[in-house]
Design a protein around this motif. Structure first.
Motif, short mmCIF file in Angstrom:
data_model
loop_
_atom_site.label_atom_id
_atom_site.label_comp_id
_atom_site.label_asym_id
_atom_site.label_seq_id
_atom_site.Cartn_x
_atom_site.Cartn_y
_atom_site.Cartn_z
N PRO A 7 33.76 -26.89 -30.45
CA PRO A 7 33.87 -28.35 -30.56
C PRO A 7 34.04 -28.76 -32.02
CG PRO A 7 32.02 -27.70 -29.15
CD PRO A 7 32.53 -26.46 -29.80
N PRO A 8 34.73 -29.87 -32.27
CA PRO A 8 34.95 -30.30 -33.65
C PRO A 8 33.63 -30.65 -34.34
CG PRO A 8 35.64 -31.99 -32.07
CD PRO A 8 35.34 -30.76 -31.28
N THR A 9 33.65 -30.54 -35.67
CA THR A 9 32.47 -30.91 -36.46
C THR A 9 32.13 -32.38 -36.22
OG1 THR A 9 33.09 -29.30 -38.14
CG2 THR A 9 31.53 -31.01 -38.80
N LYS A 10 30.85 -32.65 -36.11
CA LYS A 10 30.41 -34.01 -35.78
C LYS A 10 29.87 -34.73 -37.02
CE LYS A 10 29.11 -32.69 -31.06
NZ LYS A 10 29.43 -31.25 -31.14
N ARG A 11 30.04 -36.04 -37.00
CA ARG A 11 29.43 -36.89 -38.04
C ARG A 11 28.05 -37.32 -37.57
NH1 ARG A 11 31.73 -41.97 -38.51
NH2 ARG A 11 32.64 -41.74 -36.45
N TRP A 12 27.07 -37.23 -38.45
CA TRP A 12 25.73 -37.72 -38.13
C TRP A 12 25.61 -39.14 -38.68
CZ3 TRP A 12 21.42 -33.50 -38.99
CH2 TRP A 12 21.77 -32.33 -38.30
N ILE A 13 25.39 -40.07 -37.80
CA ILE A 13 25.23 -41.48 -38.20
C ILE A 13 23.79 -41.89 -37.92
CG2 ILE A 13 26.08 -43.83 -37.94
CD1 ILE A 13 28.21 -41.88 -38.91
N THR A 14 23.03 -42.08 -38.98
CA THR A 14 21.63 -42.47 -38.82
C THR A 14 21.52 -43.99 -38.79
OG1 THR A 14 20.93 -40.50 -40.02
CG2 THR A 14 19.30 -42.26 -39.75
N ARG A 15 20.92 -44.49 -37.73
CA ARG A 15 20.75 -45.94 -37.62
C ARG A 15 19.86 -46.43 -38.75
NH1 ARG A 15 19.16 -47.50 -31.51
NH2 ARG A 15 19.53 -49.56 -32.38
N PRO A 16 20.13 -47.64 -39.26
CA PRO A 16 19.29 -48.17 -40.34
C PRO A 16 17.83 -48.27 -39.88
CG PRO A 16 21.27 -49.50 -40.05
CD PRO A 16 21.21 -48.56 -38.89
N PHE A 17 16.92 -47.77 -40.68
CA PHE A 17 15.50 -47.91 -40.35
C PHE A 17 15.12 -49.37 -40.52
CE2 PHE A 17 10.96 -47.85 -41.01
CZ PHE A 17 10.52 -46.90 -40.10
#
Length: 579
Positions: A7-17
Motif C-alpha cells: 500500500p502507498p505511504t500514508k500521511r499522518w494527520i494529527t487532529r489539533p489538541f
C-alpha cells in the motif's frame, strides 16, 4: 496472479489538541464530573462534547433525541396520501418499491413488514439490476399499473426519476418518494417528495440513509395514527444495517438509530438477520464493522449475482427453516461475488500498471464489456487501495456503458461527474460514490473529460492516503477503563470514527512475527513508561524490515480487547509505523 504492491505511504494527520482556554476548561470539567482521564476528556471535546449534560446525551442516546418527522418537507402530504389509500372505502393497492442494494432492500423490508400490519393490499417490487437498472424503471411502473397499484412508495430512489414518475401519473399511479440522494434542478411530480437534501427542506438532519427516511415516514405514520413508537422500534435492526452499509455519518439521528438497532441485532434480531448472522459466523457482539463487512456484502450479493428480491425474502422470513434456506443461498452468492471481485480486480490493476497514461493520471476510468456489473463498485474501491485517486469502473449493460464511481476523502466525485453530464444518459449518487450510464461510444471522451475535471479540482494531498490521529498517548495511559469508555463512544463510523492514538519512542522487545505472510505482530515497549504491549497490524508485514531492536519508532493504532482462552488482554491494532 499479479504480485500485489505494498500500500502507498500514508500521511499522518494529527487532529489539533483542544488547546483554547474554553476547551481546556471543558476538559478539566469533564475530567472531574465524569471521573475520567484528561485524554478521554480531550477525545470528547474533539467530538464537540463540552459539558456533563452533552456527555450524558452522547453516551446514552435516547429515542427522544430523534426529530419530529413532520419537520421534513412534504411529510404531511405523504401521510395524507398514505391515509387516503388505506381508507376502508378506498383500499388502494400499495406497492413498496426499492433499490437493489442493501439500503434499498432493508428499506423495502422495513416499510412493507410494518405497513402490512395495517393494510392488507400491499406488495413490494425490486428492479432487476441488469434488466432494469438503477432507480424507477419503466418496467416497474408498467407492472404496477397493469396490476392495479395506485400508490407506490419509492425507497432509496426516485428523486431524479422525473420522466418515469410523470409516466406513472398518466397511468393513474401516485408516488411517495423517500430518498436521500441529491436532487437535480427539478423535482418529480409526486404526491410527496421526502428527501432531507431538498434545498427547500428545513429538516435539521440531512444525512439519513434511504432506510432512515423510510423510518421517518413510519414514525410520522405512527404519530398520526396514535400507534405507540414501541411497535416500530424492533425495525431499527434493519435501519442499523442500512446506516452501516451505506456509509452515512454516524452522527445525530443516525447514531441514535444505529445505537438501538445494534441492541436489537445483538439481543432480538429478526429471523432473517439472525440466520444471516449465523452463516456469517459471528459469535460475539456485533458492531458497525461487522455490519459493513459481514452482513451488508451478503445482502448486496443477492442483487449482484441474481436478483435482490431474495434479500428481501430473507429479511421478511418468519420461520427459521425458511430464513436458513435464504441465508445459505445468499452466502453462496457472496462467495461467487468474491470470485468475480478478485479476478476483475486483478485485471483492472494490470490495465493501470501496463499504461503509462493511466499510471500518471489523477483519476482512473476503466472499461471492459465482459466485467460483471454487480461488482464494479467493489472493484473501484479495490483499485483505490492501490492507486489512491477517484476511480470509475465501467462495463457493458443493455448496449450501454454502466459505471460505478468511488472517491477518496476530501474529493466530491459526484460534482466531478456532474461536470461531464453532457456525455451521460443518467447519473446519481453521493460525494464518495456514484453510478452512471452512457453510450459506449462516449467512454473515451468521458475518460478525458473526467481526468480534466479531476486534475483541475483535486488537491495533491487528496492523492495520498491519510490516517487521522486523535491524540498522542503514553502507554501508561492505556488501561482497561480507557478501553471500556472508548467502546461506549460508539457506534463508530464516518464523523465518529474509533479513536486512533499515536505513541513515539517505541522499541521492539523481541523480533517481529510475520503471520500468514502478510500480517505483523510485535511486542513493543515505550521507554518513557516502561510498559510493554502486544501490537498486531493486518496487512502490515512489509513494515517489519524497517524495524531494528534498539532503534526507536512511532506507531499509530487503536486500542482493543483481545479475547483469548477465556482471558481478556489489551492489544494495539496497528494502523501504521514510522521509523
Amino acid at each position: 496472479m499479479i504480485a500485489q504492491p505494498h500500500p502507498p505511504t500514508k500521511r499522518w494527520i494529527t487532529r489539533p489538541f483542544p488547546g483554547s482556554v474554553e476547551q481546556q476548561a471543558a476538559i478539566d470539567s469533564l475530567t472531574q464530573s465524569l471521573g475520567i482521564s484528561s485524554a478521554l476528556a480531550a477525545l470528547l471535546v474533539q467530538r464537540e462534547v463540552h459539558t456533563y449534560d452533552e456527555a450524558r446525551t452522547f453516551f446514552r442516546p435516547e429515542m427522544g433525541h430523534l426529530h419530529d418527522p413532520f419537520m421534513m418537507k412534504d411529510m404531511n402530504r405523504a401521510i395524507m396520501r398514505l391515509q387516503m389509500a388505506m381508507l376502508p372505502e378506498k383500499q388502494e393497492k400499495i406497492l413498496i418499491y426499492g433499490d437493489y442494494d442493501v439500503d434499498g432492500t432493508t428499506s423495502v423490508a422495513l416499510v412493507y413488514s410494518f405497513l402490512k400490519n395495517y393494510h392488507s393490499d400491499i406488495d413490494y417490487y425490486i428492479p432487476d439490476r441488469y434488466k432494469e437498472g438503477y432507480g424507477i424503471s419503466k418496467q416497474g411502473v408498467l407492472w404496477a399499473a397493469e396490476n392495479g397499484f395506485t400508490l407506490i412508495i419509492a425507497l432509496d430512489c426516485g428523486i431524479k426519476s422525473i420522466e418515469r414518475i410523470a409516466e406513472a401519473k398518466a397511468l393513474g399511479v401516485d408516488f411517495i418518494i423517500c430518498d436521500h440522494h441529491r436532487p437535480g434542478s427539478e423535482l418529480p411530480d409526486a404526491a410527496a417528495v421526502l428527501d432531507p437534501k431538498r434545498d427547500d427542506c428545513g429538516y435539521p438532519y440531512k444525512e439519513l440513509s434511504g432506510c432512515g427516511v423510510g423510518f421517518k415516514l413510519l414514525q410520522a405514520f405512527c404519530m398520526n395514527a396514535s400507534i405507540p413508537l414501541d411497535a416500530l422500534l424492533p425495525s431499527l435492526d434493519l435501519v442499523a444495517v442500512s446506516i452501516a452499509s451505506d456509509i452515512v455519518p454516524l452522527t445525530g439521528e443516525n447514531r441514535v438509530m444505529a445505537y438501538y438497532g445494534l441492541k436489537y441485532l445483538n439481543t432480538a434480531p429478526r429471523t432473517g438477520l439472525k440466520a444471516l448472522i449465523r452463516v456469517a459466523g459471528f459469535a460475539r457482539e456485533l458492531d458497525i464493522t461487522n455490519l459493513v463487512f459481514g452482513l451488508g456484502p451478503r445482502i448486496n450479493a443477492a442483487g449482484r449475482i441474481q436478483h435482490a428480491k431474495a434479500a428481501v425474502q430473507l429479511l421478511l422470513a418468519e420461520s427459521e427453516d425458511e430464513a436458513d434456506t435464504f441465508a445459505m443461498a445468499i452466502n453462496k452468492h457472496n462467495n461467487s461475488r468474491r470470485e468475480f471481485d478478485s479476478s476483475m480486480t486483478e485485471q483492472a490493476l494490470a490495465m493501470i500498471r501496463e499504461s503509462e497514461t493511466l499510471l500518471n493520471a489523477k483519476s482512473t476510468v476503466l472499461y471492459d464489456a465482459t466485467w460483471h456489473k454487480g461488482v464494479i463498485g467493489i472493484v473501484a474501491s479495490r483499485c483505490i487501495e492501490h492507486f489512491h485517486r477517484p476511480t470509475i469502473i465501467l462495463t457493458q449493460s443493455n448496449d450501454k456503458a454502466a459505471g460505478s464511481a468511488r472517491s477518496v476523502p476530501g474529493f466530491d466525485v459526484y460534482e466531478a461527474i456532474e461536470e461531464c453530464a453532457e456525455l451521460l444518459e443518467q447519473f446519481g449518487g453521493h460525494t464518495f460514490a456514484a453510478g452512471m450510464t452512457m453510450p459506449v461510444d462516449n467512454i473515451d471522451a468521458f475518460r478525458l473529460k473526467f481526468e480534466e475535471v479531476v486534475s483541475r479540482k483535486i488537491k495533491e494531498e487528496h492523492l495520498t492516503p491519510m490516517i487521522d490521529i486523535d491524540l498522542p498517548l503514553d502507554f501508561s495511559e492505556i488501561t482497561d477503563k480507557l478501553v471500556r469508555i472508548v467502546k461506549q463512544m460508539g457506534p463508530f463510523g464516518p464523523h465518529n470514527m474509533q479513536p486512533v492514538f499515536m505513541t513515539e519512542g517505541v522499541y521492539l522487545v523481541e523480533e517481529p512475527i510475520i503471520m500468514k505472510e502478510k500480517h505483523l505482530k510485535i511486542s513493543v515497549r515505550q521507554q518513557r513508561s516502561g510498559h510493554i504491549l502486544t501490537a498486531v497490524g493486518f496487512g502490515l508485514a512489509h513494515l517489519a524490515r524497517q524495524l531494528r531492536k534498539g532503534e526507536p519508532f512511532a506507531i499509530c493504532y487503536q486500542v482493543e480487547q483481545n479475547f483469548f482462552n477465556g482471558n481478556v488482554l489489551l492489544q494495539l491494532m496497528l494502523k501504521d509505523i514510522k521509523v
